[in-house]
Design a protein around this motif. Structure first.
Motif, short mmCIF file in Angstrom:
data_model
loop_
_atom_site.label_atom_id
_atom_site.label_comp_id
_atom_site.label_asym_id
_atom_site.label_seq_id
_atom_site.Cartn_x
_atom_site.Cartn_y
_atom_site.Cartn_z
N ARG A 248 39.29 42.51 38.59
CA ARG A 248 40.12 43.33 37.71
C ARG A 248 39.31 43.73 36.49
O ARG A 248 38.71 42.88 35.83
CB ARG A 248 41.35 42.54 37.27
N PHE B 62 39.08 45.00 32.68
CA PHE B 62 39.93 44.82 31.51
C PHE B 62 39.17 45.13 30.23
O PHE B 62 37.98 45.42 30.27
CB PHE B 62 40.54 43.40 31.47
N GLY C 131 37.65 49.18 28.87
CA GLY C 131 37.52 49.03 30.31
C GLY C 131 36.12 48.65 30.76
O GLY C 131 35.63 49.12 31.78
N GLU D 181 37.00 40.61 35.51
CA GLU D 181 37.38 39.22 35.79
C GLU D 181 37.72 39.09 37.26
O GLU D 181 38.15 40.05 37.91
CB GLU D 181 38.55 38.76 34.93
#
Length: 70
Positions: A4, A6, A10, A14
């Motif tokens: 993902r 994050f 951006g 993770e």
């Protein structure tokens, strides 16, 4: 699920290792495709206590990654 992306820009990534260990790759978002589900990798991580937003837990910070050796 898979990796993902994050962070406000951006730029971070993770993913979770077997045993529910959360791994953070600071600045690693561009490498998300290297972590496709089912693709085995070898990782070196540094354990760290995470205290984000008042929650305390353990996470692993990625130091290095390569395709798994057979």
């Amino acid at each position: 699920g898979g990796p993902r992306i994050f962070g406000g820009q951006g730029t971070h990534l993770e993913f979770t290792l077997p045993g529910a260990v959360r791994v953070v790759w600071w600045g690693g978002a561009e490498h998300a495709s290297r972590l496709a589900p089912g693709r085995a990798v070898d990782v070196i991580v540094r354990p760290e206590v995470d205290t984000f937003r008042g929650n305390r837990g353990v996470q692993a910070i990625l130091a290095d990654l390569r395709p798994a050796q057979a």
